[in-house]
Design a protein around this motif. Sequence first.
Motif, PDB file in Angstrom:
ATOM      1  N   LEU A 265     -24.555 -45.342 -42.032  1.00 23.55           N
ATOM      2  CA  LEU A 265     -25.556 -45.051 -43.052  1.00 23.55           C
ATOM      3  C   LEU A 265     -26.922 -44.783 -42.422  1.00 23.55           C
ATOM      4  CD1 LEU A 265     -24.593 -47.647 -45.818  1.00 23.55           C
ATOM      5  CD2 LEU A 265     -24.250 -45.177 -45.878  1.00 23.55           C
ATOM      6  N   PHE A 266     -27.256 -45.518 -41.356  1.00 26.20           N
ATOM      7  CA  PHE A 266     -28.517 -45.265 -40.660  1.00 26.20           C
ATOM      8  C   PHE A 266     -28.534 -43.874 -40.035  1.00 26.20           C
ATOM      9  CE2 PHE A 266     -29.617 -49.992 -39.877  1.00 26.20           C
ATOM     10  CZ  PHE A 266     -30.428 -50.011 -40.992  1.00 26.20           C
ATOM     11  N   VAL A 267     -27.440 -43.504 -39.370  1.00 28.09           N
ATOM     12  CA  VAL A 267     -27.374 -42.186 -38.729  1.00 28.09           C
ATOM     13  C   VAL A 267     -27.485 -41.079 -39.772  1.00 28.09           C
ATOM     14  CG1 VAL A 267     -25.919 -40.599 -37.413  1.00 28.09           C
ATOM     15  CG2 VAL A 267     -26.084 -42.987 -36.725  1.00 28.09           C
ATOM     16  N   VAL A 268     -26.737 -41.212 -40.884  1.00 30.11           N
ATOM     17  CA  VAL A 268     -26.794 -40.207 -41.937  1.00 30.11           C
ATOM     18  C   VAL A 268     -28.210 -40.111 -42.497  1.00 30.11           C
ATOM     19  CG1 VAL A 268     -25.982 -39.622 -44.249  1.00 30.11           C
ATOM     20  CG2 VAL A 268     -24.355 -40.415 -42.533  1.00 30.11           C
ATOM     21  N   SER A 269     -28.830 -41.260 -42.749  1.00 30.54           N
ATOM     22  CA  SER A 269     -30.172 -41.260 -43.337  1.00 30.54           C
ATOM     23  C   SER A 269     -31.200 -40.634 -42.402  1.00 30.54           C
ATOM     24  CB  SER A 269     -30.584 -42.701 -43.674  1.00 30.54           C
ATOM     25  OG  SER A 269     -29.703 -43.271 -44.611  1.00 30.54           O
ATOM     26  N   GLU A 270     -31.147 -41.005 -41.114  1.00 32.83           N
ATOM     27  CA  GLU A 270     -32.153 -40.497 -40.178  1.00 32.83           C
ATOM     28  C   GLU A 270     -31.982 -39.001 -39.933  1.00 32.83           C
ATOM     29  OE1 GLU A 270     -32.550 -42.857 -36.664  1.00 32.83           O
ATOM     30  OE2 GLU A 270     -32.852 -44.716 -37.776  1.00 32.83           O
ATOM     31  N   SER A 271     -30.741 -38.543 -39.818  1.00 35.45           N
ATOM     32  CA  SER A 271     -30.542 -37.109 -39.633  1.00 35.45           C
ATOM     33  C   SER A 271     -30.891 -36.344 -40.914  1.00 35.45           C
ATOM     34  CB  SER A 271     -29.090 -36.824 -39.226  1.00 35.45           C
ATOM     35  OG  SER A 271     -28.185 -37.233 -40.232  1.00 35.45           O
ATOM     36  N   TRP A 272     -30.664 -36.975 -42.060  1.00 35.82           N
ATOM     37  CA  TRP A 272     -31.035 -36.405 -43.357  1.00 35.82           C
ATOM     38  C   TRP A 272     -32.548 -36.201 -43.424  1.00 35.82           C
ATOM     39  CZ3 TRP A 272     -29.046 -39.077 -48.458  1.00 35.82           C
ATOM     40  CH2 TRP A 272     -29.429 -38.320 -49.578  1.00 35.82           C
ATOM     41  N   ILE A 273     -33.299 -37.230 -43.033  1.00 30.42           N
ATOM     42  CA  ILE A 273     -34.761 -37.122 -43.002  1.00 30.42           C
ATOM     43  C   ILE A 273     -35.194 -35.969 -42.112  1.00 30.42           C
ATOM     44  CG2 ILE A 273     -36.879 -38.266 -42.230  1.00 30.42           C
ATOM     45  CD1 ILE A 273     -35.579 -40.919 -43.086  1.00 30.42           C
ATOM     46  N   ASN A 274     -34.565 -35.850 -40.955  1.00 22.12           N
ATOM     47  CA  ASN A 274     -34.968 -34.821 -39.996  1.00 22.12           C
ATOM     48  C   ASN A 274     -34.699 -33.411 -40.494  1.00 22.12           C
ATOM     49  OD1 ASN A 274     -36.184 -35.919 -37.551  1.00 22.12           O
ATOM     50  ND2 ASN A 274     -34.293 -37.082 -37.360  1.00 22.12           N
ATOM     51  N   LEU A 275     -33.652 -33.245 -41.306  1.00 18.65           N
ATOM     52  CA  LEU A 275     -33.363 -31.920 -41.843  1.00 18.65           C
ATOM     53  C   LEU A 275     -34.393 -31.491 -42.889  1.00 18.65           C
ATOM     54  CD1 LEU A 275     -29.476 -32.114 -42.112  1.00 18.65           C
ATOM     55  CD2 LEU A 275     -30.796 -30.657 -40.588  1.00 18.65           C
ATOM     56  N   TYR A 276     -35.060 -32.444 -43.520  1.00 20.73           N
ATOM     57  CA  TYR A 276     -36.106 -32.136 -44.490  1.00 20.73           C
ATOM     58  C   TYR A 276     -37.485 -32.062 -43.849  1.00 20.73           C
ATOM     59  CZ  TYR A 276     -33.132 -32.707 -48.624  1.00 20.73           C
ATOM     60  OH  TYR A 276     -32.170 -32.553 -49.587  1.00 20.73           O
ATOM     61  N   ALA A 277     -37.691 -32.816 -42.769  1.00 19.65           N
ATOM     62  CA  ALA A 277     -39.034 -32.962 -42.206  1.00 19.65           C
ATOM     63  C   ALA A 277     -39.396 -31.782 -41.311  1.00 19.65           C
ATOM     64  CB  ALA A 277     -39.115 -34.260 -41.411  1.00 19.65           C
ATOM     65  N   ASP A 278     -40.705 -31.621 -41.095  1.00 26.07           N
ATOM     66  CA  ASP A 278     -41.198 -30.685 -40.097  1.00 26.07           C
ATOM     67  C   ASP A 278     -42.302 -31.381 -39.308  1.00 26.07           C
ATOM     68  OD1 ASP A 278     -43.573 -30.570 -41.634  1.00 26.07           O
ATOM     69  OD2 ASP A 278     -42.784 -28.909 -42.830  1.00 26.07           O
ATOM     70  N   GLU A 279     -42.957 -30.656 -38.421  1.00 24.73           N
ATOM     71  CA  GLU A 279     -43.949 -31.269 -37.551  1.00 24.73           C
ATOM     72  C   GLU A 279     -45.119 -31.877 -38.324  1.00 24.73           C
ATOM     73  OE1 GLU A 279     -44.703 -32.239 -34.184  1.00 24.73           O
ATOM     74  OE2 GLU A 279     -42.589 -32.165 -34.619  1.00 24.73           O
ATOM     75  N   LYS A 280     -45.388 -31.375 -39.519  1.00 23.37           N
ATOM     76  CA  LYS A 280     -46.549 -31.844 -40.268  1.00 23.37           C
ATOM     77  C   LYS A 280     -46.306 -33.153 -41.005  1.00 23.37           C
ATOM     78  CE  LYS A 280     -48.363 -27.170 -41.016  1.00 23.37           C
ATOM     79  NZ  LYS A 280     -48.753 -26.152 -42.029  1.00 23.37           N
ATOM     80  N   ASN A 281     -45.036 -33.504 -41.231  1.00 22.00           N
ATOM     81  CA  ASN A 281     -44.792 -34.710 -42.023  1.00 22.00           C
ATOM     82  C   ASN A 281     -43.691 -35.605 -41.474  1.00 22.00           C
ATOM     83  OD1 ASN A 281     -42.418 -33.341 -42.649  1.00 22.00           O
ATOM     84  ND2 ASN A 281     -43.159 -32.648 -44.649  1.00 22.00           N
ATOM     85  N   ARG A 282     -43.148 -35.297 -40.301  1.00 23.00           N
ATOM     86  CA  ARG A 282     -42.047 -36.096 -39.762  1.00 23.00           C
ATOM     87  C   ARG A 282     -42.469 -37.547 -39.528  1.00 23.00           C
ATOM     88  NH1 ARG A 282     -40.054 -32.734 -36.460  1.00 23.00           N
ATOM     89  NH2 ARG A 282     -38.113 -32.302 -37.562  1.00 23.00           N
ATOM     90  N   GLY A 283     -43.660 -37.757 -38.985  1.00 25.52           N
ATOM     91  CA  GLY A 283     -44.128 -39.111 -38.742  1.00 25.52           C
ATOM     92  C   GLY A 283     -44.296 -39.897 -40.036  1.00 25.52           C
ATOM     93  N   ALA A 284     -44.824 -39.239 -41.075  1.00 28.89           N
ATOM     94  CA  ALA A 284     -45.006 -39.907 -42.366  1.00 28.89           C
ATOM     95  C   ALA A 284     -43.656 -40.271 -42.981  1.00 28.89           C
ATOM     96  CB  ALA A 284     -45.796 -39.004 -43.305  1.00 28.89           C
ATOM     97  N   TYR A 285     -42.683 -39.356 -42.887  1.00 23.24           N
ATOM     98  CA  TYR A 285     -41.359 -39.649 -43.436  1.00 23.24           C
ATOM     99  C   TYR A 285     -40.725 -40.858 -42.748  1.00 23.24           C
ATOM    100  CZ  TYR A 285     -40.876 -35.412 -46.308  1.00 23.24           C
ATOM    101  OH  TYR A 285     -41.008 -34.452 -47.271  1.00 23.24           O
ATOM    102  N   PHE A 286     -40.810 -40.890 -41.419  1.00 23.20           N
ATOM    103  CA  PHE A 286     -40.178 -41.994 -40.701  1.00 23.20           C
ATOM    104  C   PHE A 286     -40.918 -43.308 -40.910  1.00 23.20           C
ATOM    105  CE2 PHE A 286     -37.406 -39.078 -38.457  1.00 23.20           C
ATOM    106  CZ  PHE A 286     -36.277 -39.855 -38.317  1.00 23.20           C
ATOM    107  N   SER A 287     -42.240 -43.245 -41.080  1.00 26.09           N
ATOM    108  CA  SER A 287     -42.965 -44.482 -41.365  1.00 26.09           C
ATOM    109  C   SER A 287     -42.573 -45.017 -42.743  1.00 26.09           C
ATOM    110  CB  SER A 287     -44.476 -44.240 -41.288  1.00 26.09           C
ATOM    111  OG  SER A 287     -44.914 -43.374 -42.318  1.00 26.09           O
TER     112      SER A 287
END
Length: 382
Positions: A87-109
Amino acid sequence: MTTTVSLHLSDPAIDTNIVQLLLTAFPIGFLAGCLSARFMVVRLGHERAFLAVALLAAFGACGYMLTEAASVWFCLRLMNGFSIATLFVVSESWINLYADEKNRGAYFSLYMLMTSLATLFAQLLVETAGAGSPHLFQIVLGVILLGLIYARFVGGPWPTLRLPLAVTVDAGNAHSGHRYGIWRLVALAPVAVVCVFQAGMTNMNVYTMTPIYAERVHLDAAVAVTLVTAFSLGGMLAQAPVGWLSDRMDRRVLLLVQGLAGAGLCAAIAWPGTYPQLLLYGLFFAYGAIALTIYPVGIAYANSQLDSHHMVSASGSLLLLYSIGNIMTPGLAAQLMELFAPQALFLLLGSGAFLVAAAACFNLLRRPIGTTKPCLVSGGSE
C-alpha cells in the motif's frame, strides 16, 4: 493493528520465543511487499493492486478474531507486513504520477503528515476502546474497510502508467517492468538513498530505544513518553513548511541544512550532563522537526530525477531500503548503548544525519540541477 497485536502478546502466559517469532513476521512480510509491489502494479495497475491488497489486509484483520493459534498469527503478521508495504509503494508511486516539480515536496509533506496523524489517531482509538477491549480488531477491520470504500467509490481518478501494463519480455528483458534497483538509485541520487536509510534508522530507534535511554539516564516513564510525543509533534508541525520550502529551493541544499542541523541536535542531546526537562523536550521537538522531514524531501528529490515509468519500481526499492534501516539498526544501537553509554544512541543517529549532509554535498558538487534524467535499461534506451 501493531499496538493491538502487541497488547495481546504482552500476556505473560505466552512463551517469549513465540512472541519474538511473531514480531519478526511483520518485517519479513514488509520486505516481501517491497520486492513484489512493482510486479503487482505493473500487471494489475494501481487501482486493482490497491484494492486487492486492501482486501488482503481486511482478511488478515478478520483472522485475528477467529483464532489465537500462534502458527495462524504468524501467517497473519506476514500478511500485515506485505499489505502495508504494498500500500505504501502504490500510494507513493501514485503521488509521483500526479506531482510535478512545483508541488512534489508539498504532496509528500502532506502524505507524511497524514501518516503521522493516522498513527496518533490509532493510539487514541486503542486508548478509547481500552487495552483489554474485545473490539480492537473489529475497529481495525472497520478502518480498513472505510479506506477501501473511500478509495474505490469516493476518491478521485486512479493514475495510469505511461507504459503498457503488460510486461513484455524480449530477449530476456522485461522492459516495462524493469526494476530500478538500489544501486541505480545510488548512482543517480545518492543523497536520496542515504535519506531513506537514515529515516528508517531514526524512526525505529527513536520510538523503540528512547524509553531505554530515558531509564538509563534516570528519567521516569512519563518523561520518556513525553520525549517521544515531542519528537512526533515536531515532525508533524514541520511537514507543511518544509514541503512548501522544498518546492521553492534546491532540495539538495535543503537536505544539506537538515543533515547538519540534525547532527547538531543529536550532539546536543548526547552532550554529557543533565538538562532541565523543558530544554530536553525542546531538543526532541526540534530534532523531530528535522529528522521526520528528511524522508519526504529525499523522496521528492529522487523522483524528480526519474522518468514516470520508473517511479513504481524506485518507490519499492526506496521503501525496501527504509525497511532495512528499520530492521538492522536497533540491535546496533542497543549494543552501542551497552558498550559505551546511553547517549551513544544519539551519536549513532547524529552520524546518520551527518551522512545525509555529506551525500547532499556530494550531489551538489557532482551534477548541476536540471541535468538530463538517465533512463537507460539493459538492452537499449527508453
